[in-house]
Design a protein around this motif. Structure first.
Motif, PDB file in Angstrom:
ATOM      1  N   VAL A 209       0.835  -1.208   0.000  1.00  0.00           N
ATOM      2  CA  VAL A 209       0.000   0.000   0.000  1.00  0.00           C
ATOM      3  C   VAL A 209       0.869   1.256   0.000  1.00  0.00           C
ATOM      4  O   VAL A 209       0.602   2.218  -0.729  1.00  0.00           O
ATOM      5  N   MET A 210       1.944   1.243   0.796  1.00  0.00           N
ATOM      6  CA  MET A 210       2.837   2.411   0.842  1.00  0.00           C
ATOM      7  C   MET A 210       3.471   2.685  -0.514  1.00  0.00           C
ATOM      8  O   MET A 210       3.595   3.836  -0.943  1.00  0.00           O
ATOM      9  N   LEU A 211       3.861   1.610  -1.199  1.00  0.00           N
ATOM     10  CA  LEU A 211       4.469   1.789  -2.511  1.00  0.00           C
ATOM     11  C   LEU A 211       3.480   2.385  -3.503  1.00  0.00           C
ATOM     12  O   LEU A 211       3.818   3.288  -4.279  1.00  0.00           O
ATOM     13  N   TRP A 212       2.254   1.864  -3.515  1.00  0.00           N
ATOM     14  CA  TRP A 212       1.237   2.416  -4.405  1.00  0.00           C
ATOM     15  C   TRP A 212       1.028   3.904  -4.125  1.00  0.00           C
ATOM     16  O   TRP A 212       0.987   4.731  -5.041  1.00  0.00           O
ATOM     17  N   ILE A 213       0.894   4.246  -2.866  1.00  0.00           N
ATOM     18  CA  ILE A 213       0.572   5.622  -2.494  1.00  0.00           C
ATOM     19  C   ILE A 213       1.726   6.573  -2.796  1.00  0.00           C
ATOM     20  O   ILE A 213       1.530   7.673  -3.323  1.00  0.00           O
ATOM     21  N   LEU A 214       2.961   6.131  -2.512  1.00  0.00           N
ATOM     22  CA  LEU A 214       4.102   7.030  -2.638  1.00  0.00           C
ATOM     23  C   LEU A 214       4.591   7.214  -4.072  1.00  0.00           C
ATOM     24  O   LEU A 214       5.071   8.284  -4.427  1.00  0.00           O
ATOM     25  N   TYR A 215       4.443   6.177  -4.896  1.00  0.00           N
ATOM     26  CA  TYR A 215       5.125   6.224  -6.183  1.00  0.00           C
ATOM     27  C   TYR A 215       4.277   6.021  -7.424  1.00  0.00           C
ATOM     28  O   TYR A 215       4.776   6.155  -8.528  1.00  0.00           O
ATOM     29  N   HIS A 216       3.036   5.672  -7.287  1.00  0.00           N
ATOM     30  CA  HIS A 216       2.234   5.451  -8.477  1.00  0.00           C
ATOM     31  C   HIS A 216       1.616   6.762  -8.960  1.00  0.00           C
ATOM     32  O   HIS A 216       1.160   7.569  -8.158  1.00  0.00           O
ATOM     33  N   PRO A 217       1.580   6.993 -10.289  1.00  0.00           N
ATOM     34  CA  PRO A 217       1.007   8.242 -10.819  1.00  0.00           C
ATOM     35  C   PRO A 217      -0.424   8.485 -10.372  1.00  0.00           C
ATOM     36  O   PRO A 217      -0.862   9.640 -10.287  1.00  0.00           O
ATOM     37  N   TRP A 218      -1.176   7.397 -10.088  1.00  0.00           N
ATOM     38  CA  TRP A 218      -2.544   7.594  -9.636  1.00  0.00           C
ATOM     39  C   TRP A 218      -2.591   8.404  -8.343  1.00  0.00           C
ATOM     40  O   TRP A 218      -3.573   9.067  -8.048  1.00  0.00           O
ATOM     41  N   PHE A 219      -1.492   8.325  -7.579  1.00  0.00           N
ATOM     42  CA  PHE A 219      -1.446   9.007  -6.292  1.00  0.00           C
ATOM     43  C   PHE A 219      -0.394  10.116  -6.315  1.00  0.00           C
ATOM     44  O   PHE A 219       0.271  10.379  -5.320  1.00  0.00           O
ATOM     45  N   SER A 220      -0.235  10.756  -7.460  1.00  0.00           N
ATOM     46  CA  SER A 220       0.828  11.741  -7.625  1.00  0.00           C
ATOM     47  C   SER A 220       0.651  12.961  -6.730  1.00  0.00           C
ATOM     48  O   SER A 220       1.579  13.750  -6.570  1.00  0.00           O
TER      49      SER A 220
END
Length: 256
Positions: A209-220
């Motif tokens: 979850v941390m990786l998705w939030i910190l680095y994915h463009p969806w969560f830019s």
């Protein structure tokens, strides 16, 4: 009375969840991304070996060792091709004959090595897949932080070996995680899990979850700092090694 094992989460759903969990580790760490396509091979090995944590030692031992033999091949091959100037096809053919023969002989010297040869030869072949594909390190490729310059011919095969070995370790971890999240019952009674197993599940989900939030463009809209990045990379490695190592330490008395 024979044991009857049932799963509270069906295996097809647990497999899908595990695959989803693996995505950010292979795509969102830049040049540090793990080649999860190779991890899936080790994941399958876990099931082939009986889907029991006492089999992790074979994946964790033989997969990196098989890849190591081909890291030697890659180093010699790069030298003869890039430094000496020998034709790539000629050099590869001769050195592969020698190194695969040596690697196979080495396996015969390992107690029960031939019985568990799948892990060894998968490590060997996964290194060759990465090496011959010529993939530069980057998101989704998992080649590792490859270098350039005069010594690249010598350094890069070993960076690739580290990342392929991490892929094998991570793949074994995914197999263990996959079975764990089915929350099995034996003869109708839930299988009790140790504290470290619960922590392993929770830590994996949190890191994902941390990786998705910190680095994915969806969560830019949420920017991760370089300190956070390296902290997560270190944490991933620590958790994989710690929980995989714990599984090996509690794997019973079966000898290597």
């Amino acid at each position: 009375m024979s044991e009857e094992v049932t799963n509270r989460i069906p295996i097809w759903l647990a497999v899908a969840i595990t695959a989803f969990i693996s995505v950010p580790f292979g795509t969102l760490l830049g040049v540090y991304s793990i080649p999860v396509w190779a991890s899936f091979i080790a994941w399958a090995e876990y099931f082939t070996f009986g889907a029991s944590s006492d089999q992790l030692k074979w994946i964790y031992g033989l997969f990196p060792l098989g890849a190591l033999t081909m890291a030697l091949f890659g180093t010699f091959n790069n030298y003869f091709v890039d430094v000496v100037g020998i034709n790539l096809l000629v050099s590869s053919a001769i050195l592969l004959f020698i190194m695969v023969a040596a690697a196979t002989y080495l396996l015969t010297l390992i107690p029960r090595g031939m019985d568990k040869s799948l892990a060894y030869f998968n490590g060997l072949s996964m290194f060759l897949a990465l090496y011959f594909a010529g993939i530069p390190g980057g998101p989704g490729t998992g080649g590792g932080p490859l270098v350039s310059g005069d010594l690249a011919w010598m350094i890069n095969p070993w960076i690739q070996w580290v990342w392929i070995s991490l892929a094998g370790i991570f793949g074994g971890f995914l197999g263990w995680f996959n079975i764990l999240i089915t929350f099995p019952k034996v003869n109708g009674q839930p299988v009790e899990m140790e504290l470290w197993e619960w922590v392993g599940i929770g830590a994996t989900v949190i890191l994902c979850v941390m990786l998705w939030i910190l680095y994915h463009p969806w969560f830019s809209m949420i920017e991760g700092t370089s300190t956070q990045f390296f902290a997560i990379v270190i944490a991933i490695g620590a958790f994989i090694l710690a929980f995989g190592g714990q599984a090996i330490r509690t794997s019973g008395s079966e000898s290597m």
